[in-house]
Scaffold this active site. Structure first.
Site, short mmCIF file in Angstrom:
data_model
loop_
_atom_site.label_atom_id
_atom_site.label_comp_id
_atom_site.label_asym_id
_atom_site.label_seq_id
_atom_site.Cartn_x
_atom_site.Cartn_y
_atom_site.Cartn_z
N GLY A 60 0.83 -1.16 0.08
CA GLY A 60 -0.01 -0.01 -0.19
C GLY A 60 0.86 1.36 0.03
O GLY A 60 2.25 1.38 -0.59
N CYS A 61 0.26 2.30 0.69
CA CYS A 61 0.81 3.60 0.43
C CYS A 61 2.02 3.99 1.09
O CYS A 61 2.92 4.75 0.53
CB CYS A 61 -0.17 4.58 1.14
#
Length: 363
Positions: A157-158
């Site tokens: 993810g981020c």
């Protein structure tokens, strides 16, 4: 005695990001998505969505998906012009487009730093799966497939850019001759969901496609990266989810995320991890993952930062949206383009809910 010297040398060795190249696709989908999403809502929810879109701090978001001639990606013949494409079709698009966008970022990097002598390749991506992996495709296209050591950081993810740079950091510290190419590439636009749920549409409103590439080595230059940290907020595992569905990957982004981040920033554990033994106002530079306007507001208020502290993050959000793992790299590139010496922290938030980051400083 030799072992003692080796330990001492390792202790003072620091990895440096020498340069960062970035790339986004050619097709701006932001306004198209807002109009498409608004049609799925009625009454107060539609008015709320349009008001939130106007306050998002985002003006442009780009996609690898081409529009149909005279139309858009949601018109007949476009990728989203009929029934929602299955995950298999989205992965075919990922396999085709992700290496191309990554190579575009590497080409931008080559104008800023030489690409010779690359010994390691670290690639981060969470928006697709393919085997052979895009790390192998990139290595082959660069003529490195017979010599480079590869690491693929997937589905984090981020904050995956932090993980990728952390891998590069450890490689560089263990091998002073290493020259590491770090790549992040995300095609978030492949995972649009046709839904009347306003929470889902507001989450989708944030995301876009983008890629970045960096050279990391122990030789001084660019910015030094050190003191990596990772903190998971308690009882937060369900706040950010990225589930694989039959029609793409489904983002679950709870509306309480900004509030939880702001509250966590008041705790000694998270403040200590981010700040070390310094005060927030002692750090002039902040590279904060531009996960959304409310996320940046939460960090600004939670740490008591000045209004201009997150200018680089807000600029990236405005011009490109949230490109998952690539976003932090864009913010770092913006800071490196400034003439002033860098002194501060990079931090990103993602699934877990976790905060990961590291210190940044001019050598």
């Amino acid at each position: 005695m030799r072992q003692s010297r080796d330990v001492e040398r390792y202790a003072v060795m620091t990895a440096h990001i020498h340069a960062i190249g970035t790339a986004v696709p050619d097709h701006d989908i932001h306004r198209t998505f807002i109009d498409w999403a608004a049609e799925r809502l009625e009454g107060r929810e539609r008015a709320l969505f349009e008001r939130m879109a106007g306050r998002s701090g985002i003006e442009h978001r780009f996609t690898v998906l081409p529009p149909v001639p005279g139309g858009s990606q949601i018109d007949p013949g476009g990728f989203y012009g009929g029934a929602m494409p299955p995950t298999s079709a989205r992965m075919k698009a990922y396999a085709r487009e992700a290496p191309e966008l990554a190579l575009k970022a590497i080409d931008d990097l080559s104008a800023r730093a030489p690409l010779d002598g690359i010994s390691h390749l670290v690639v981060a991506s969470c928006t697709g799966f393919v085997a052979p992996g895009i790390d192998q495709v990139i290595a082959r296209r660069l003529g490195l497939d017979g010599s480079v050591e590869r690491t693929l950081v997937g589905f984090m993810g981020c904050y995956a850019a932090v993980a990728a740079l952390r891998v590069a950091h450890h490689i560089a510290r263990s091998d002073p001759q290493a020259r590491i190419l770090v790549v992040t590439v995300e095609l978030c636009s492949l995972h649009m969901q046709d839904t009347p749920a306003i929470d889902s549409l507001l989450a989708q409103l944030q995301f876009a496609d983008g890629a970045a590439a960096a050279i990391v080595a122990t030789a001084p230059g660019g910015i030094a990266i050190d003191r990596f940290f990772a903190v998971t907020l308690p009882d937060s595992a369900e706040l950010i989810r990225w589930d694989i569905g039959d029609e793409g990957f489904v983002m679950q982004l709870a509306g309480e995320v900004p509030g939880r981040i702001a509250a966590a920033l008041a705790t000694p554990e998270l403040r200590g991890a981010i700040l070390g033994n310094r005060a927030a106002d002692e750090m002039p530079h902040w590279a904060v993952h531009a996960g959304g306007r409310s996320i940046l507001d939460a960090v600004e208020h939670g740490l008591g930062l000045g209004a201009a502290a997150l200018a680089a993050s807000r600029s990236v959000l405005r011009r490109h949206g949230n490109m998952s793992s690539s976003t932090l790299m864009f913010v770092l590139a913006a800071l490196m383009a400034e003439p002033a010496a860098i002194d501060g922290v990079a931090v990103a938030f993602g699934p877990g809910l976790a905060a990961e980051g590291f210190t940044i400083a001019s050598p």
